[in-house]
Design a protein around this motif. Structure first.
Motif, mmCIF file in Angstrom:
data_model
loop_
_atom_site.group_PDB
_atom_site.id
_atom_site.type_symbol
_atom_site.label_atom_id
_atom_site.label_comp_id
_atom_site.label_asym_id
_atom_site.label_seq_id
_atom_site.Cartn_x
_atom_site.Cartn_y
_atom_site.Cartn_z
ATOM 1 N N ASP A 17 4.150 2.699 7.396
ATOM 2 C CA ASP A 17 2.894 2.776 8.142
ATOM 3 C C ASP A 17 1.859 3.596 7.382
ATOM 4 O O ASP A 17 0.680 3.232 7.326
ATOM 5 C CB ASP A 17 3.123 3.400 9.524
ATOM 6 C CG ASP A 17 3.875 2.472 10.470
ATOM 7 O OD1 ASP A 17 3.931 1.250 10.186
ATOM 8 O OD2 ASP A 17 4.397 2.958 11.476
ATOM 9 N N ALA A 18 2.300 4.699 6.777
ATOM 10 C CA ALA A 18 1.376 5.549 6.017
ATOM 11 C C ALA A 18 0.813 4.804 4.809
ATOM 12 O O ALA A 18 -0.373 4.938 4.474
ATOM 13 C CB ALA A 18 2.093 6.826 5.568
ATOM 14 N N ILE A 19 1.643 3.998 4.164
ATOM 15 C CA ILE A 19 1.183 3.205 3.020
ATOM 16 C C ILE A 19 0.135 2.191 3.471
ATOM 17 O O ILE A 19 -0.892 2.000 2.811
ATOM 18 C CB ILE A 19 2.371 2.508 2.330
ATOM 19 C CG1 ILE A 19 3.247 3.555 1.615
ATOM 20 C CG2 ILE A 19 1.896 1.442 1.347
ATOM 21 C CD1 ILE A 19 4.580 3.009 1.117
ATOM 22 N N LEU A 20 0.365 1.542 4.609
ATOM 23 C CA LEU A 20 -0.596 0.573 5.129
ATOM 24 C C LEU A 20 -1.933 1.240 5.457
ATOM 25 O O LEU A 20 -3.003 0.700 5.147
ATOM 26 C CB LEU A 20 -0.031 -0.119 6.374
ATOM 27 C CG LEU A 20 1.074 -1.139 6.118
ATOM 28 C CD1 LEU A 20 1.768 -1.514 7.421
ATOM 29 C CD2 LEU A 20 0.517 -2.389 5.435
ATOM 30 N N VAL A 21 -1.879 2.418 6.058
ATOM 31 C CA VAL A 21 -3.116 3.141 6.397
ATOM 32 C C VAL A 21 -3.866 3.535 5.120
ATOM 33 O O VAL A 21 -5.083 3.373 5.015
ATOM 34 C CB VAL A 21 -2.797 4.386 7.252
ATOM 35 C CG1 VAL A 21 -4.024 5.280 7.397
ATOM 36 C CG2 VAL A 21 -2.289 3.966 8.628
ATOM 37 N N ALA A 22 -3.123 4.046 4.136
ATOM 38 C CA ALA A 22 -3.748 4.445 2.875
ATOM 39 C C ALA A 22 -4.332 3.238 2.152
ATOM 40 O O ALA A 22 -5.437 3.309 1.592
ATOM 41 C CB ALA A 22 -2.729 5.151 1.984
ATOM 42 N N ALA A 23 -3.606 2.125 2.158
ATOM 43 C CA ALA A 23 -4.106 0.916 1.505
ATOM 44 C C ALA A 23 -5.390 0.431 2.165
ATOM 45 O O ALA A 23 -6.347 0.051 1.483
ATOM 46 C CB ALA A 23 -3.041 -0.188 1.549
ATOM 47 N N ALA A 24 -5.429 0.455 3.499
ATOM 48 C CA ALA A 24 -6.634 0.036 4.205
ATOM 49 C C ALA A 24 -7.822 0.901 3.806
ATOM 50 O O ALA A 24 -8.919 0.397 3.539
ATOM 51 C CB ALA A 24 -6.415 0.103 5.720
ATOM 52 N N ALA A 25 -7.610 2.217 3.748
ATOM 53 C CA ALA A 25 -8.698 3.136 3.398
ATOM 54 C C ALA A 25 -9.172 2.909 1.963
ATOM 55 O O ALA A 25 -10.385 2.854 1.697
ATOM 56 C CB ALA A 25 -8.238 4.578 3.589
ATOM 57 N N LEU A 26 -8.238 2.764 1.042
ATOM 58 C CA LEU A 26 -8.603 2.600 -0.365
ATOM 59 C C LEU A 26 -9.207 1.221 -0.639
ATOM 60 O O LEU A 26 -10.222 1.108 -1.332
ATOM 61 C CB LEU A 26 -7.383 2.832 -1.255
ATOM 62 C CG LEU A 26 -6.915 4.290 -1.334
ATOM 63 C CD1 LEU A 26 -5.549 4.379 -2.013
ATOM 64 C CD2 LEU A 26 -7.932 5.139 -2.076
ATOM 65 N N PHE A 27 -8.589 0.175 -0.098
ATOM 66 C CA PHE A 27 -9.164 -1.166 -0.254
ATOM 67 C C PHE A 27 -10.550 -1.217 0.387
ATOM 68 O O PHE A 27 -11.472 -1.828 -0.151
ATOM 69 C CB PHE A 27 -8.278 -2.232 0.395
ATOM 70 C CG PHE A 27 -6.943 -2.466 -0.262
ATOM 71 C CD1 PHE A 27 -6.717 -2.142 -1.593
ATOM 72 C CD2 PHE A 27 -5.894 -3.034 0.460
ATOM 73 C CE1 PHE A 27 -5.477 -2.373 -2.192
ATOM 74 C CE2 PHE A 27 -4.661 -3.282 -0.128
ATOM 75 C CZ PHE A 27 -4.449 -2.943 -1.455
ATOM 76 N N GLY A 28 -10.693 -0.587 1.555
ATOM 77 C CA GLY A 28 -11.967 -0.595 2.248
ATOM 78 C C GLY A 28 -13.057 0.114 1.461
ATOM 79 O O GLY A 28 -14.196 -0.331 1.415
ATOM 80 N N ALA A 29 -12.696 1.222 0.816
ATOM 81 C CA ALA A 29 -13.688 2.011 0.081
ATOM 82 C C ALA A 29 -14.015 1.417 -1.283
ATOM 83 O O ALA A 29 -15.169 1.430 -1.714
ATOM 84 C CB ALA A 29 -13.178 3.444 -0.083
ATOM 85 N N ARG A 30 -12.989 0.898 -1.971
ATOM 86 C CA ARG A 30 -13.182 0.519 -3.374
ATOM 87 C C ARG A 30 -12.975 -0.957 -3.665
ATOM 88 O O ARG A 30 -13.344 -1.435 -4.738
ATOM 89 C CB ARG A 30 -12.230 1.344 -4.251
ATOM 90 C CG ARG A 30 -12.633 2.803 -4.287
ATOM 91 C CD ARG A 30 -11.515 3.766 -4.676
ATOM 92 N NE ARG A 30 -10.694 3.341 -5.767
ATOM 93 C CZ ARG A 30 -9.574 4.001 -6.154
ATOM 94 N NH1 ARG A 30 -9.210 5.102 -5.525
ATOM 95 N NH2 ARG A 30 -8.867 3.554 -7.151
ATOM 96 N N GLY A 31 -12.383 -1.687 -2.734
ATOM 97 C CA GLY A 31 -12.083 -3.087 -2.979
ATOM 98 C C GLY A 31 -10.681 -3.261 -3.532
ATOM 99 O O GLY A 31 -10.181 -2.418 -4.279
ATOM 100 N N TYR A 32 -10.056 -4.367 -3.167
ATOM 101 C CA TYR A 32 -8.670 -4.649 -3.552
ATOM 102 C C TYR A 32 -8.462 -4.556 -5.060
ATOM 103 O O TYR A 32 -7.514 -3.937 -5.534
ATOM 104 C CB TYR A 32 -8.305 -6.044 -3.044
ATOM 105 C CG TYR A 32 -6.961 -6.554 -3.487
ATOM 106 C CD1 TYR A 32 -5.807 -6.188 -2.803
ATOM 107 C CD2 TYR A 32 -6.843 -7.420 -4.574
ATOM 108 C CE1 TYR A 32 -4.561 -6.666 -3.200
ATOM 109 C CE2 TYR A 32 -5.610 -7.904 -4.973
ATOM 110 C CZ TYR A 32 -4.474 -7.525 -4.286
ATOM 111 O OH TYR A 32 -3.252 -7.999 -4.691
ATOM 112 N N SER A 33 -9.363 -5.152 -5.825
ATOM 113 C CA SER A 33 -9.176 -5.236 -7.277
ATOM 114 C C SER A 33 -9.287 -3.884 -7.966
ATOM 115 O O SER A 33 -8.766 -3.712 -9.074
ATOM 116 C CB SER A 33 -10.206 -6.198 -7.882
ATOM 117 O OG SER A 33 -10.029 -7.494 -7.363
ATOM 118 N N SER A 34 -9.934 -2.931 -7.335
ATOM 119 C CA SER A 34 -10.147 -1.621 -7.955
ATOM 120 C C SER A 34 -9.106 -0.584 -7.558
ATOM 121 O O SER A 34 -9.217 0.586 -7.931
ATOM 122 C CB SER A 34 -11.541 -1.095 -7.587
ATOM 123 O OG SER A 34 -12.539 -1.963 -8.063
ATOM 124 N N VAL A 35 -8.105 -0.995 -6.813
ATOM 125 C CA VAL A 35 -7.072 -0.070 -6.331
ATOM 126 C C VAL A 35 -5.725 -0.487 -6.896
ATOM 127 O O VAL A 35 -5.370 -1.662 -6.873
ATOM 128 C CB VAL A 35 -7.017 -0.067 -4.785
ATOM 129 C CG1 VAL A 35 -5.891 0.834 -4.290
ATOM 130 C CG2 VAL A 35 -8.352 0.382 -4.203
#
Length: 198
Positions: A17-35
């Motif tokens: 769950d923590a990984i999913l939350v972190a992924a959402a925040a990072l993808f949301g801020a920087r975009g999938y390709s930049s993470v």
């Protein structure tokens, strides 16, 4: 017989769950390709390779994120629909449910808008199927209040989603308390859904 939940299994579920939350925040801020997976792992205190214990890769992680949220919307919307027999209250409760979702999940909405194309074909099909089911709940609820062909009801519903899901892209929400923001959005959504009827 139910398999008992061990502390190890619970810890793994919490880390997932923590990984999913972190992924959402990072993808949301920087975009999938930049993470990278290393970025996501670092956000939850593990190495990038350790993320593979939970997901087969970054694309699988994106799929789990967007499919999971879509499943939650369908489940929550279904519970709302079955929660009252009053047609207007049902519609208002669906609106309130989605307003709460939009305000709590700004990152996920950004990811959905921008990065859906990065999903596998299978995951994208699953998301689209769940979206259709969720929209269908709204169309059926609205059809009890507003006269019109199903395609017109669909247009009203999708326009309402456009209004509510634009919240993450707006700085105006930060100028109000969350309660005020939710109240204004819900009123606007109900007005948009029923505009021009009768």
């Amino acid at each position: 017989m139910t398999t008992p939940v061990t502390s190890r299994n619970r810890a793994k579920a919490e880390r997932t769950d923590a990984i999913l939350v972190a992924a959402a925040a990072l993808f949301g801020a920087r975009g999938y390709s930049s993470v990278s997976l290393e970025d996501i792992g670092a956000a939850v205190g593990v190495s990038g390779p350790a993320v593979y214990r939970h997901f087969a890769g970054k694309q699988a992680l994106l799929g789990a994120l967007l499919i999971g949220v879509s499943e939650d919307l369908v489940a929550g919307g279904t519970a709302v629909v079955h929660g009252t027999a009053d047609e207007r209250i049902r519609m208002a409760m669906l609106v309130d449910f989605h307003v709460d979702f939009a305000l709590r999940n700004a990152d996920v909405i950004r990811v959905q808008d921008r990065d859906l194309s990065h999903l596998t074909q299978g995951s994208r099909s699953d998301v689209r199927r769940l979206q259709r089911a969720y929209i269908g709940l709204w169309i059926d609820a609205l059809g009890a209040l507003v006269t019109g062909e199903r395609e017109e009801l669909r247009l009203r519903v999708q326009a309402c989603f456009g209004l509510l899901n634009s919240t993450p892209h707006s700085t105006s929400a930060a100028l109000r308390t969350r309660t005020d923001t939710a109240r204004v959005l819900a009123a606007m959504a109900m007005a948009a859904l029923t505009a021009g009827d009768g």
